[in-house]
Scaffold this motif. Structure first.
Motif, PDB file in Angstrom:
ATOM      1  N   VAL A 205     162.240  21.189 109.815  1.00 58.86           N
ATOM      2  CA  VAL A 205     161.474  22.082 108.936  1.00 58.86           C
ATOM      3  C   VAL A 205     162.100  22.141 107.549  1.00 58.86           C
ATOM      4  CG1 VAL A 205     160.866  24.506 108.542  1.00 58.86           C
ATOM      5  CG2 VAL A 205     160.496  23.468 110.797  1.00 58.86           C
ATOM      6  N   PHE A 206     163.430  22.130 107.497  1.00 57.79           N
ATOM      7  CA  PHE A 206     164.147  22.177 106.220  1.00 57.79           C
ATOM      8  C   PHE A 206     164.114  20.829 105.503  1.00 57.79           C
ATOM      9  CE2 PHE A 206     168.223  22.257 103.761  1.00 57.79           C
ATOM     10  CZ  PHE A 206     167.890  23.299 102.908  1.00 57.79           C
ATOM     11  N   ARG A 207     163.647  19.797 106.188  1.00 58.92           N
ATOM     12  CA  ARG A 207     163.646  18.420 105.671  1.00 58.92           C
ATOM     13  C   ARG A 207     165.083  17.989 105.345  1.00 58.92           C
ATOM     14  NH1 ARG A 207     159.998  20.678 102.366  1.00 58.92           N
ATOM     15  NH2 ARG A 207     160.992  19.897 100.463  1.00 58.92           N
ATOM     16  N   THR A 208     165.952  18.224 106.299  1.00 59.44           N
ATOM     17  CA  THR A 208     167.371  17.957 106.134  1.00 59.44           C
ATOM     18  C   THR A 208     167.637  16.473 105.895  1.00 59.44           C
ATOM     19  OG1 THR A 208     167.911  19.795 107.611  1.00 59.44           O
ATOM     20  CG2 THR A 208     169.634  18.155 107.247  1.00 59.44           C
ATOM     21  N   THR A 209     168.425  16.179 104.863  1.00 62.50           N
ATOM     22  CA  THR A 209     168.839  14.795 104.601  1.00 62.50           C
ATOM     23  C   THR A 209     170.296  14.559 104.997  1.00 62.50           C
ATOM     24  OG1 THR A 209     169.506  15.324 102.318  1.00 62.50           O
ATOM     25  CG2 THR A 209     167.235  14.586 102.677  1.00 62.50           C
ATOM     26  N   HIS A 210     171.098  15.646 105.018  1.00 63.61           N
ATOM     27  CA  HIS A 210     172.514  15.521 105.357  1.00 63.61           C
ATOM     28  C   HIS A 210     172.931  16.711 106.222  1.00 63.61           C
ATOM     29  CE1 HIS A 210     172.105  13.105 101.665  1.00 63.61           C
ATOM     30  NE2 HIS A 210     173.108  12.385 102.147  1.00 63.61           N
ATOM     31  N   ILE A 211     173.887  16.458 107.101  1.00 64.79           N
ATOM     32  CA  ILE A 211     174.422  17.493 107.984  1.00 64.79           C
ATOM     33  C   ILE A 211     175.936  17.523 107.835  1.00 64.79           C
ATOM     34  CG2 ILE A 211     174.756  18.209 110.383  1.00 64.79           C
ATOM     35  CD1 ILE A 211     172.117  16.767 111.040  1.00 64.79           C
ATOM     36  N   VAL A 212     176.483  18.731 107.719  1.00 64.59           N
ATOM     37  CA  VAL A 212     177.933  18.936 107.687  1.00 64.59           C
ATOM     38  C   VAL A 212     178.306  19.932 108.769  1.00 64.59           C
ATOM     39  CG1 VAL A 212     179.769  20.119 106.398  1.00 64.59           C
ATOM     40  CG2 VAL A 212     178.461  18.314 105.297  1.00 64.59           C
ATOM     41  N   MET A 213     179.412  19.671 109.449  1.00 63.99           N
ATOM     42  CA  MET A 213     179.947  20.625 110.414  1.00 63.99           C
ATOM     43  C   MET A 213     181.156  21.300 109.779  1.00 63.99           C
ATOM     44  SD  MET A 213     179.592  18.535 114.007  1.00 63.99           S
ATOM     45  CE  MET A 213     177.971  17.917 114.513  1.00 63.99           C
ATOM     46  N   ALA A 214     181.117  22.623 109.691  1.00 63.56           N
ATOM     47  CA  ALA A 214     182.171  23.369 108.998  1.00 63.56           C
ATOM     48  C   ALA A 214     182.736  24.439 109.907  1.00 63.56           C
ATOM     49  CB  ALA A 214     181.617  23.999 107.724  1.00 63.56           C
ATOM     50  N   GLY A 215     183.983  24.272 110.312  1.00 65.16           N
ATOM     51  CA  GLY A 215     184.626  25.267 111.156  1.00 65.16           C
ATOM     52  C   GLY A 215     184.669  24.861 112.613  1.00 65.16           C
ATOM     53  N   ALA A 216     185.508  25.550 113.365  1.00 62.05           N
ATOM     54  CA  ALA A 216     185.682  25.246 114.782  1.00 62.05           C
ATOM     55  C   ALA A 216     184.498  25.756 115.594  1.00 62.05           C
ATOM     56  CB  ALA A 216     186.979  25.876 115.291  1.00 62.05           C
ATOM     57  N   ILE A 217     184.123  24.974 116.586  1.00 57.16           N
ATOM     58  CA  ILE A 217     183.032  25.336 117.480  1.00 57.16           C
ATOM     59  C   ILE A 217     183.607  25.471 118.883  1.00 57.16           C
ATOM     60  CG2 ILE A 217     180.817  24.639 118.457  1.00 57.16           C
ATOM     61  CD1 ILE A 217     180.355  23.009 115.899  1.00 57.16           C
ATOM     62  N   HIS A 218     183.554  26.670 119.439  1.00 58.62           N
ATOM     63  CA  HIS A 218     184.119  26.943 120.759  1.00 58.62           C
ATOM     64  C   HIS A 218     182.992  27.005 121.775  1.00 58.62           C
ATOM     65  CE1 HIS A 218     187.898  27.737 118.760  1.00 58.62           C
ATOM     66  NE2 HIS A 218     187.270  28.576 117.950  1.00 58.62           N
ATOM     67  N   LEU A 219     183.022  26.070 122.702  1.00 62.15           N
ATOM     68  CA  LEU A 219     181.948  25.982 123.686  1.00 62.15           C
ATOM     69  C   LEU A 219     182.501  26.169 125.093  1.00 62.15           C
ATOM     70  CD1 LEU A 219     180.065  22.829 122.360  1.00 62.15           C
ATOM     71  CD2 LEU A 219     179.501  25.221 121.941  1.00 62.15           C
TER      72      LEU A 219
ATOM     73  N   GLN B 141     188.521  10.919 116.907  1.00 64.40           N
ATOM     74  CA  GLN B 141     187.626  11.919 116.331  1.00 64.40           C
ATOM     75  C   GLN B 141     186.946  11.405 115.072  1.00 64.40           C
ATOM     76  OE1 GLN B 141     189.595  15.671 115.726  1.00 64.40           O
ATOM     77  NE2 GLN B 141     188.273  16.231 114.030  1.00 64.40           N
ATOM     78  N   PRO B 142     185.618  11.476 114.972  1.00 64.05           N
ATOM     79  CA  PRO B 142     184.952  11.079 113.733  1.00 64.05           C
ATOM     80  C   PRO B 142     185.288  12.050 112.614  1.00 64.05           C
ATOM     81  CG  PRO B 142     183.377  12.098 115.234  1.00 64.05           C
ATOM     82  CD  PRO B 142     184.655  11.944 115.996  1.00 64.05           C
ATOM     83  N   SER B 143     185.358  11.545 111.396  1.00 59.91           N
ATOM     84  CA  SER B 143     185.828  12.361 110.271  1.00 59.91           C
ATOM     85  C   SER B 143     184.856  13.467 109.890  1.00 59.91           C
ATOM     86  CB  SER B 143     186.090  11.470 109.051  1.00 59.91           C
ATOM     87  OG  SER B 143     184.906  10.822 108.640  1.00 59.91           O
ATOM     88  N   PHE B 144     183.613  13.419 110.403  1.00 64.01           N
ATOM     89  CA  PHE B 144     182.667  14.478 110.040  1.00 64.01           C
ATOM     90  C   PHE B 144     182.864  15.732 110.877  1.00 64.01           C
ATOM     91  CE2 PHE B 144     180.235  12.023 113.238  1.00 64.01           C
ATOM     92  CZ  PHE B 144     179.927  13.020 114.142  1.00 64.01           C
ATOM     93  N   ALA B 145     183.691  15.664 111.915  1.00 63.15           N
ATOM     94  CA  ALA B 145     183.787  16.781 112.854  1.00 63.15           C
ATOM     95  C   ALA B 145     185.176  17.403 112.849  1.00 63.15           C
ATOM     96  CB  ALA B 145     183.431  16.302 114.272  1.00 63.15           C
ATOM     97  N   ASP B 146     185.258  18.661 112.407  1.00 59.16           N
ATOM     98  CA  ASP B 146     186.433  19.503 112.631  1.00 59.16           C
ATOM     99  C   ASP B 146     187.750  18.857 112.216  1.00 59.16           C
ATOM    100  OD1 ASP B 146     187.796  21.775 113.413  1.00 59.16           O
ATOM    101  OD2 ASP B 146     187.986  21.155 115.501  1.00 59.16           O
ATOM    102  N   LEU B 147     187.886  18.489 110.936  1.00 61.58           N
ATOM    103  CA  LEU B 147     189.172  18.016 110.447  1.00 61.58           C
ATOM    104  C   LEU B 147     190.209  19.127 110.599  1.00 61.58           C
ATOM    105  CD1 LEU B 147     188.402  16.091 107.117  1.00 61.58           C
ATOM    106  CD2 LEU B 147     188.942  15.133 109.356  1.00 61.58           C
TER     107      LEU B 147
END
Length: 281
Positions: free
Chosen positions: A65-79, A222-228
């Protein structure tokens, strides 16, 4: 630097990185929305959508819906394990099941980024690509310079952090000389530092000539886009409380959050912060 015309969706986990990512993205010219995976009130100036990993289809819809062109992950994700299992089933819905839905670690979950890319058409980028000034330099960053022996111990700490990262356990380790005191687990870096404080109070560590050194390193897989790996002023304060007197991070592969405050805090408390590169990089 040319201003972007992209539309950026930021997955906001815990910690101080999300608001920094928002401001950096806006300054770079992105249209921004935040998909918040945890309640927070420190993200302003953009639309914030509560995201639930248990409902991945709603997340994909919000991206489209947002017509997203890029995605960034920012911060720790606890699952928790149940959420991990659900995400793995969603990611592998077109793959015959082996019948094994055992939980997987964070580095494996990072592969789910390819699912987001495939289903939304957006590119995943690292926060350092939006805000390169967050990256740690290769130098003494704050506090007193480390003597050669302590630099050698700091590199040992970084190699230890890299080793436990290879096992998909965590990103951090604490050493005293060449003795490994403790490593990060699912509880995160703050919990690791708190454990060190308790060990010191019990007289089990930190009472010898060798200083306690905290190190944070990216997981090899770890890929560089996730949780440096990241540190901020609160990390420095926590280390002081626990008796840790030096922090080593991977130069060019770790983030310094709230840099001015971090430097001021480390200088004021006498905590050495250094950026190092490992020889095998």
């Amino acid at each position: 630097m040319a201003r972007s015309t992209g539309r950026l969706s930021i997955f906001a986990g815990t910690g101080a990185l999300a608001p920094l990512a928002v401001q950096a993205a806006l300054a770079a010219g992105y249209k921004v929305q935040v998909l918040s995976l945890t309640p927070r009130e420190d993200v302003t100036d953009v639309k914030v959508i509560a995201a639930d990993v248990a409902n991945p289809l709603a997340i994909i819809w919000a991206l489209k819906v947002f017509r997203t062109t890029h995605i960034v992950m920012a911060g720790a994700i606890h699952l928790p394990d149940k959420a991990r299992e659900g995400l793995i089933r969603f990611a592998n819905k077109d793959v015959p099941s082996s019948g094994n839905a055992a939980p997987v670690g964070d580095a494996t979950l990072a592969a789910l980024g390819s699912v987001l890319k495939k289903m939304s058409g957006a590119d995943l980028v690292g926060i350092h690509e939006i805000a390169p000034d967050l990256l740690a330099p290769e130098t003494t960053i704050a506090g007193p310079d480390l003597v050669d022996a302590d630099l050698a111990f700091a590199r040992f700490a970084l190699r230890t952090a890299r080793a436990i990262g290879a096992l998909d356990i965590g990103q951090a380790a604490v050493v005293s000389g060449h003795r490994i005191i403790a490593v990060e687990d699912i509880g995160g870096t703050d919990a690791l530092i708190a454990r060190i404080g308790e060990l010191k109070r019990q007289g089990l560590a930190g009472d010898g000539a060798a200083r306690l050194i905290l190190a944070k390193a990216i997981k090899p897989q770890q890929p560089s886009f996730a949780d440096l790996p990241a540190i901020g002023p609160q990390t420095v304060i926590n280390c002081t409380t626990a008796g840790i007197t030096a922090i080593a991070v991977e130069a060019g592969r770790s983030l310094l959050l709230q840099r001015a405050e971090l430097l001021d805090t480390a200088n004021r408390l006498g905590i050495s912060v250094v950026g190092l590169r490992l020889a095998d990089e």
